[in-house]
Write a protein that holds these residues in place. Structure first.
Motif, short mmCIF file in Angstrom:
data_model
loop_
_atom_site.label_atom_id
_atom_site.label_comp_id
_atom_site.label_asym_id
_atom_site.label_seq_id
_atom_site.Cartn_x
_atom_site.Cartn_y
_atom_site.Cartn_z
N LYS A 64 43.34 30.60 41.52
CA LYS A 64 42.98 30.23 42.90
C LYS A 64 44.10 29.50 43.63
O LYS A 64 44.13 29.49 44.85
CB LYS A 64 41.73 29.34 42.89
N VAL A 65 45.02 28.90 42.88
CA VAL A 65 46.06 28.09 43.51
C VAL A 65 47.36 28.85 43.76
O VAL A 65 48.25 28.33 44.42
CB VAL A 65 46.36 26.81 42.68
N ILE A 66 47.47 30.06 43.25
CA ILE A 66 48.69 30.83 43.48
C ILE A 66 48.50 31.74 44.69
O ILE A 66 47.36 32.02 45.09
CB ILE A 66 49.09 31.65 42.22
N PRO A 67 49.58 32.20 45.31
CA PRO A 67 49.46 33.05 46.50
C PRO A 67 48.67 34.34 46.20
O PRO A 67 48.61 34.80 45.07
CB PRO A 67 50.92 33.39 46.84
N LYS A 68 48.08 34.88 47.25
CA LYS A 68 47.25 36.08 47.13
C LYS A 68 48.00 37.24 46.48
O LYS A 68 47.45 37.97 45.66
CB LYS A 68 46.72 36.53 48.50
N LYS A 69 49.26 37.41 46.84
CA LYS A 69 50.04 38.51 46.28
C LYS A 69 50.19 38.33 44.77
O LYS A 69 50.06 39.29 44.00
CB LYS A 69 51.41 38.60 46.95
N ALA A 70 50.44 37.12 44.33
CA ALA A 70 50.57 36.84 42.91
C ALA A 70 49.23 37.04 42.20
O ALA A 70 49.18 37.51 41.05
CB ALA A 70 51.08 35.42 42.68
N GLN A 71 48.14 36.69 42.87
CA GLN A 71 46.81 36.92 42.30
C GLN A 71 46.59 38.41 42.07
O GLN A 71 46.13 38.83 41.00
CB GLN A 71 45.72 36.40 43.25
N ALA A 72 46.93 39.20 43.08
CA ALA A 72 46.75 40.65 42.98
C ALA A 72 47.62 41.23 41.87
O ALA A 72 47.16 42.07 41.09
CB ALA A 72 47.07 41.31 44.31
N GLU A 73 48.86 40.77 41.78
CA GLU A 73 49.76 41.27 40.73
C GLU A 73 49.23 40.94 39.34
O GLU A 73 49.32 41.75 38.42
CB GLU A 73 51.16 40.68 40.92
N ARG A 74 48.67 39.76 39.21
CA ARG A 74 48.12 39.35 37.92
C ARG A 74 46.93 40.23 37.54
O ARG A 74 46.81 40.69 36.40
CB ARG A 74 47.70 37.89 37.99
#
Length: 95
Positions: A55-65
């Motif tokens: 929840k604390v990382i940017p949306k793009k990083a969330q999607a990549e993960r």
């Protein structure tokens, strides 16, 4: 006489084959339940989505993960080949 021996041998072999199929344990013949096959993957996706650090990382990083987790289970290249069929061969590497 030779034909009779062959017939008896063939009959015995057929009986053994039929009896052998009849005593095979059902668990050995059963196919895995699709839900059970997907359960570990679904649990991993759920765990990834429930991770407070996500929840604390940017949306793009969330999607990549999340895409990284999904790519472990699904081969998008192979799925594309199957969907496109013969058209797949006509595509170049960039497409």
């Amino acid at each position: 006489m030779q034909s009779r021996k062959f017939s008896i041998f063939f009959l015995l072999a057929a009986c053994v084959a039929v009896l052998g199929l009849g005593v095979t344990p059902p668990a050995a013949c059963a196919t895995p339940d699709p839900t059970e096959q997907l359960r570990p993957f679904l649990q991993k996706v759920t765990d990834t989505l429930a991770d407070p650090g996500l929840k604390v990382i940017p949306k793009k990083a969330q999607a990549e993960r999340l895409v990284g987790v999904v790519r472990e289970r699904f081969d998008f290249r192979e799925m594309s080949k199957r969907v496109l069929g013969q058209q797949w061969r006509k595509l170049d590497a960039q497409e």
